[in-house]
Design a protein around this motif. Sequence first.
Motif, mmCIF file in Angstrom:
data_model
loop_
_atom_site.group_PDB
_atom_site.id
_atom_site.type_symbol
_atom_site.label_atom_id
_atom_site.label_comp_id
_atom_site.label_asym_id
_atom_site.label_seq_id
_atom_site.Cartn_x
_atom_site.Cartn_y
_atom_site.Cartn_z
ATOM 1 N N SER A 116 81.292 148.901 108.947
ATOM 2 C CA SER A 116 80.234 149.709 108.567
ATOM 3 C C SER A 116 80.438 150.750 107.644
ATOM 4 O O SER A 116 79.886 151.150 106.637
ATOM 5 C CB SER A 116 79.990 150.362 109.918
ATOM 6 O OG SER A 116 78.848 151.099 109.608
ATOM 7 N N TYR B 231 80.792 148.894 104.048
ATOM 8 C CA TYR B 231 79.689 148.528 103.774
ATOM 9 C C TYR B 231 78.620 149.790 103.276
ATOM 10 O O TYR B 231 77.990 149.511 102.301
ATOM 11 C CB TYR B 231 78.875 148.079 105.070
ATOM 12 C CG TYR B 231 77.451 147.580 104.529
ATOM 13 C CD1 TYR B 231 76.943 146.400 103.725
ATOM 14 C CD2 TYR B 231 76.483 148.214 105.169
ATOM 15 C CE1 TYR B 231 75.687 145.996 103.576
ATOM 16 C CE2 TYR B 231 75.197 147.756 105.023
ATOM 17 C CZ TYR B 231 74.817 146.777 104.225
ATOM 18 O OH TYR B 231 73.337 146.360 103.837
ATOM 19 N N GLU C 87 77.062 144.038 112.877
ATOM 20 C CA GLU C 87 75.567 144.687 112.286
ATOM 21 C C GLU C 87 75.030 145.583 113.435
ATOM 22 O O GLU C 87 74.541 146.530 112.949
ATOM 23 C CB GLU C 87 74.605 143.415 112.326
ATOM 24 C CG GLU C 87 74.848 142.840 111.075
ATOM 25 C CD GLU C 87 74.107 141.593 110.773
ATOM 26 O OE1 GLU C 87 73.320 141.314 111.813
ATOM 27 O OE2 GLU C 87 74.236 140.784 109.836
ATOM 28 N N ARG D 233 77.762 145.038 107.681
ATOM 29 C CA ARG D 233 77.343 143.737 107.303
ATOM 30 C C ARG D 233 78.209 143.084 106.456
ATOM 31 O O ARG D 233 78.862 143.551 105.550
ATOM 32 C CB ARG D 233 76.042 143.879 106.416
ATOM 33 C CG ARG D 233 75.563 142.640 105.913
ATOM 34 C CD ARG D 233 74.309 143.051 105.083
ATOM 35 N NE ARG D 233 73.833 141.496 104.726
ATOM 36 C CZ ARG D 233 73.774 141.121 103.493
ATOM 37 N NH1 ARG D 233 74.481 141.611 102.664
ATOM 38 N NH2 ARG D 233 73.336 139.914 103.238
ATOM 39 N N HIS E 264 78.632 140.132 104.134
ATOM 40 C CA HIS E 264 77.890 139.211 103.249
ATOM 41 C C HIS E 264 77.881 137.796 103.170
ATOM 42 O O HIS E 264 77.109 137.149 103.414
ATOM 43 C CB HIS E 264 78.192 139.891 101.760
ATOM 44 C CG HIS E 264 77.144 139.580 100.639
ATOM 45 N ND1 HIS E 264 75.905 140.062 100.464
ATOM 46 C CD2 HIS E 264 76.887 138.429 99.842
ATOM 47 C CE1 HIS E 264 75.067 139.601 99.652
ATOM 48 N NE2 HIS E 264 75.978 138.757 99.127
#
Length: 177
Positions: free
Chosen positions: A41, A44, A81, A86, A88
């Motif tokens: 997290s 990201y 999530e 995320r 990819h």
Amino acid sequence: MNKAVFLDRDGVINEVLSDRVKFVNHPSQLYLLEGAAKAVSLLYNKGFTIFVVTNQGGVGLGYMKEEMLQRIHQKMMKEIEQEGGRIHEVAYCAHAPYAGCSCRKPEPGMITTLAEKYEINLEHCYMIGDRDVDILAGKSAGAKTILIGSADHGADYCFDTLLEAACWIIKKEENPV
């Protein structure tokens, strides 16, 4: 310039060879390591594209079907999530060990394929793993390498956890000197 972090799965994101699980062959056997979802997290949310590159020879050896592997990855991605991160894309080598393919780490195939697909300059990226094959794949691809754990596998940097590595990467990006 796209910046990315390539993560090994077992031993970096989730438990393996622990008291709870030997190998992850079913979604119920997936236990994220403490701080792993938060680490993804943080990266990201600082603009890194996150990829997972994982050898999954259990498919090639017949311990699980590819559909089960997909379900494991879906669970992992959902849990990450929920923490605001995320992934990819997940790339995996389902070939049996010693199959001689170009995708199984220590070969850099999974990393270089993703980099080409998403136009990523690997010189500005990190490969994070817990084994020598991860470090060798990262170095062969041209990425900076980070080892999770205490063994010396020739990585550029070493940390005890993915969360420690993520915090260091973010700090380094904010203060590049």
